[in-house]
Design an enzyme around this catalytic site. Structure first.
Site, PDB file in Angstrom:
ATOM      1  N   ALA A 160      10.924 -11.246 -26.920  1.00 40.42           N
ATOM      2  CA  ALA A 160      10.523 -12.145 -28.671  1.00 40.42           C
ATOM      3  C   ALA A 160      10.585 -13.363 -28.411  1.00 40.42           C
ATOM      4  O   ALA A 160      11.747 -13.674 -27.999  1.00 40.42           O
ATOM      5  CB  ALA A 160      11.216 -11.077 -29.787  1.00 40.42           C
TER       6      ALA A 160
ATOM      7  N   GLY B 104      10.930  -6.834 -26.131  1.00 43.64           N
ATOM      8  CA  GLY B 104       9.470  -6.792 -27.274  1.00 43.64           C
ATOM      9  C   GLY B 104       8.382  -6.160 -26.182  1.00 43.64           C
ATOM     10  O   GLY B 104       7.213  -6.239 -26.542  1.00 43.64           O
TER      11      GLY B 104
ATOM     12  N   GLU C  77       8.801  -3.552 -25.305  1.00 47.36           N
ATOM     13  CA  GLU C  77       8.075  -2.412 -26.364  1.00 47.36           C
ATOM     14  C   GLU C  77       6.213  -1.726 -26.735  1.00 47.36           C
ATOM     15  O   GLU C  77       5.851  -1.652 -26.350  1.00 47.36           O
ATOM     16  CB  GLU C  77       8.938  -3.045 -27.752  1.00 47.36           C
ATOM     17  CG  GLU C  77      10.483  -2.266 -27.897  1.00 47.36           C
ATOM     18  CD  GLU C  77      11.144  -2.600 -28.483  1.00 47.36           C
ATOM     19  OE1 GLU C  77      11.636  -1.937 -30.157  1.00 47.36           O
ATOM     20  OE2 GLU C  77      11.314  -4.510 -29.455  1.00 47.36           O
TER      21      GLU C  77
ATOM     22  N   GLU D 181      18.412  -6.733 -25.209  1.00 43.83           N
ATOM     23  CA  GLU D 181      18.390  -7.295 -26.796  1.00 43.83           C
ATOM     24  C   GLU D 181      19.543  -7.019 -26.963  1.00 43.83           C
ATOM     25  O   GLU D 181      21.045  -7.385 -27.694  1.00 43.83           O
ATOM     26  CB  GLU D 181      17.577  -6.153 -27.937  1.00 43.83           C
ATOM     27  CG  GLU D 181      16.614  -6.845 -28.123  1.00 43.83           C
ATOM     28  CD  GLU D 181      14.923  -5.797 -27.009  1.00 43.83           C
ATOM     29  OE1 GLU D 181      14.538  -5.993 -27.588  1.00 43.83           O
ATOM     30  OE2 GLU D 181      15.891  -4.910 -25.847  1.00 43.83           O
TER      31      GLU D 181
END
Length: 699
Positions: free
Chosen positions: A63, A102, A105, A125
């Protein structure tokens, strides 16, 4: 359409490419670009399958954490993932470099994943005090099973492509991401492979649903060292929801956990630490275009504990080392200890079985200073006295080649005084490693008054190559870390004279999150070291001296401030120490008083913060965050408190200044009076963070 995400069509295969240097982070523009291009490919009747890949050196590496704390910008990451997952046409993530956070993901939302053999995949994370917030805790356990998912999410440990293939996280290892992804897409179409939506596949959860201990044992193993941290347990709860709840309910549980963590003080501190480490690598006061000097061989003088640990750090990074001693006996002892350390690490699986031989093969042991002649960087790691260090550096003038960087591993001494003994002070600086040097990540790079900019950058660059976190500091007694530690040590000693027992002081410090209290640390280091130093300087410390006079030198004698049972390093309170302290105070005419835990905490932490403020005033550190990095990586400051200066901002500088003034008067110790900088910031209602980056210090 987005400029950072493009789409090409190759005979029915849409290749969607993210190109947002340096790491293809999931900014709003990247999210929007992926969504627009995937939707366009779905709508294109000539497209039969969609490959998502990335340009540059990596797949989506995570992210864009600079967006945290800001108003959300559409589209949400979950909407991007849903578009890939719900596509009526097969979607394939083609991974190279790292697919982290992310990025993984997004890949988990695809029906298939392929990767090059060097790729790494992970959900780290937790290291930012967070949990994966876009379905990672629900899809990864379905992809690889709960046990590996716990290692990857609770532990934050990425895995390589081979392990990812073994556990079903990827379908194939390919040669190139885009070409390999396209070839795999054609295979999917030719063989009519069914698209696998992870949200619909619970097969790998069945074992843990039947036997919950599979999951709970994995969590217990990964949280053993998570003392004080919130995120690892929140991650475990979210994975547990994948086992216990339908997908959508688990997704909702994950989102609740993420939203709670993202506003927590712990996550803010851990994200601050993430950026602080990167800021520390920026060296102020160096002319643009300055390049580090090339380093192909390193020489280390001294094969003791520090010299051996430093040598191992270079060998671990594949850099050849000449380890130098004054005699063969000392050299053989040092080489033997390194060999044993490597073999012990290999025996417990920390390094491959063939690593000890390979790494020892990079370390050449030699007797005599003349063997530094081929080294581009020379690090002195001899006894910590100025006379010995000056002797070494004076001799180096005769043996070191021109342009070699000359570094001292001093932890306290004046680097300018050391440099003055040479004819090349521009080449001299400090590289203060922390013990054990092959484990601890911090390296204080001490810039002398005459240190050349390219010599400084050489030390910073090589520290990074050997996996250290470099922080540039100026010359003063103890530099940053030990100077602040001295302020704490002074107060811990005074607390003994006022009535606080060692175990109470240590308990307060460890409850705060430090790995050890000051008295247990003293026992570990050896109380006789300080005793001899005090005697040399004509200084008394009646309680510590009395312990040493009684033969209590710490762990090595089985008793110091604490007693230690045979074979154990666990400190046990000792009634004899209590008696010794009482007797000493009686002789000195002092009375013990009850000291509260609150006072102990304030007197352990606030004087260090005050010393940190003085360090900034004197331009010894460039930024408050640099001080925090020193304490995070050199002294075990708890990551979830962000470092002493960040912690101070959270407590409030006005409160700290007031309490320091109170203790200065109450204990008759003027050194506790708030520094001018601390007073100024407190009066203005500001924080250390308000000083900006950098503070024009250490320049």
């Amino acid at each position: 359409m987005s400029e950072v995400v493009t789409r090409e069509r190759h005979d029915g295969i849409a290749i969607v490419t993210v190109d947002s240097p340096p790491v293809n982070a999931l900014s709003a523009a990247v999210r929007r670009g992926i969504l627009e291009n995937v939707n366009a490919a779905v709508a294109d009747p000539e497209v039969q399958a969609i490959v998502l890949t990335c340009a540059g050196r990596t797949f989506i590496a995570g992210a864009d954490i600079t967006e945290f704390g800001k108003p959300p910008q559409p589209p949400a990451l979950n909407d991007v993932i849903a578009a890939l997952e719900n596509s009526p046409k097969p979607t394939i993530a083609a991974i190279h470099g790292t697919a982290l956070g992310g990025g993984l993901e997004v890949a988990l939302g695809c029906h298939f994943r392929v990767a090059v053999k060097e790729a790494k995949l992970g959900l780290p994370e937790v290291k930012l005090g967070l949990l994966p917030g876009a379905g990672g805790t629900q899809r990864l356990p379905r992809a690889v099973g709960p046990e590996l998912a716990v290692q990857m999410i609770v532990g934050g440990n990425p895995i390589g492509a081979a392990e990812a293939l073994k556990h079903g996280l990827i379908s194939e290892i390919v040669e190139g991401p885009a070409s390999g992804g396209e070839a795999f897409a054609r295979k999917v179409l030719a063989e009519k492979l069914p698209a696998r939506r992870l949200r619909d596949d619970d097969s790998k959860l069945a074992a843990a649903r039947a036997d919950r201990s599979i999951f709970t044992n994995a969590v217990a193993a990964m949280t053993k060292k998570a003392r004080g941290l919130e995120a690892p347990f929140a991650c475990a709860d979210a994975i547990g929801a994948a086992i216990d709840l339908p997908f959508e309910e688990g997704l909702k549980k994950e989102r609740e956990g993420f939203m709670k963590l993202v506003v927590s003080d712990q996550s803010k501190a851990q994200r601050y630490a993430f950026f602080a480490e990167r800021e520390a690598a920026k060296v102020d006061g160096v002319p643009d275009g300055t390049k580090p000097r090339p380093v192909s061989r390193v020489a280390i003088i001294g094969a003791g504990t520090m010299g051996g640990g430093i040598a191992m750090s270079f060998a671990n990074a594949g850099i050849p080392v000449t380890l130098i001693e004054t005699g063969k006996e000392q050299l053989d002892r040092g080489m033997g200890i390194m060999q044993k350390n490597y073999e012990a690490t290999a025996a417990r699986g920390g390094i491959p079985a063939d690593a000890p031989a390979k790494r020892m093969g990079l370390i050449t042991g030699m007797v005599g200073l003349d063997n530094v002649k081929d080294a581009d960087l020379i690090i002195e790691a001899v006894f910590e006295t100025m006379a010995v260090k000056k002797e070494v550096f004076t001799a180096l003038d005769a043996y070191a080649k021109p342009g070699a960087v000359l570094a001292s591993n001093t932890s306290y001494l004046n680097v300018d005084d050391i440099a003055a003994t040479t004819k090349r002070p521009q080449d001299v600086l400090g590289m203060h490693f922390f013990s054990p040097a092959n484990v601890m990540k911090l390296c204080e790079i001490v810039r002398g008054a005459k240190t050349a900019p390219d010599a400084l950058l050489t030390a910073v660059s090589i520290a990074k190559k050997i996996a250290k976190v470099p922080v540039v500091v100026g010359v003063c007694d103890g530099f940053v870390g030990n100077r602040m530690l001295a302020a704490r040590s002074k107060q811990s000693e005074k607390l003994l004279f006022e009535g606080a027992p060692p175990q109470q002081v240590d308990a307060v410090v460890t409850k705060f999150g430090m790995p050890m209290g000051p008295f247990a640390m003293g026992d570990l280091a050896g109380l006789d070291i300080g005793w001899r130093s005090r005697k040399d300087r004509g200084i008394k410390s009646e309680i510590a001296d009395a312990l040493c006079e009684a033969g209590r030198f710490g762990q090595k004698t089985g008793k110091g401030y604490y007693k230690y049972e045979a074979g154990s390093r666990s400190p046990l309170p000792d009634p004899e120490v209590e008696t010794l302290i009482n007797d000493t105070l009686t002789k000195l005419g002092l009375k013990r008083r009850e000291v509260s835990d609150e006072e102990i905490l304030e007197r352990m932490m606030y004087p260090m913060i005050n010393e940190g403020a003085r360090i900034l005033e004197e331009n010894i550190a460039a930024r408050p965050s640099d001080i925090d990095v020193v304490w995070l990586y050199g002294y075990g400051w708890p990551i979830y408190r962000g470092g002493p200066m960040h912690y101070a901002d959270g407590v409030g500088l006005k409160h700290i200044a007031e309490r320091l003034s109170y203790y200065a008067k109450a204990t008759n110790d003027p050194s506790l009076e708030p520094s001018p900088l601390l007073k100024k910031l407190a009066a203005e209602g500001k924080t250390f963070a308000s000083l900006g980056q950098p503070n024009k210090a250490a320049a």
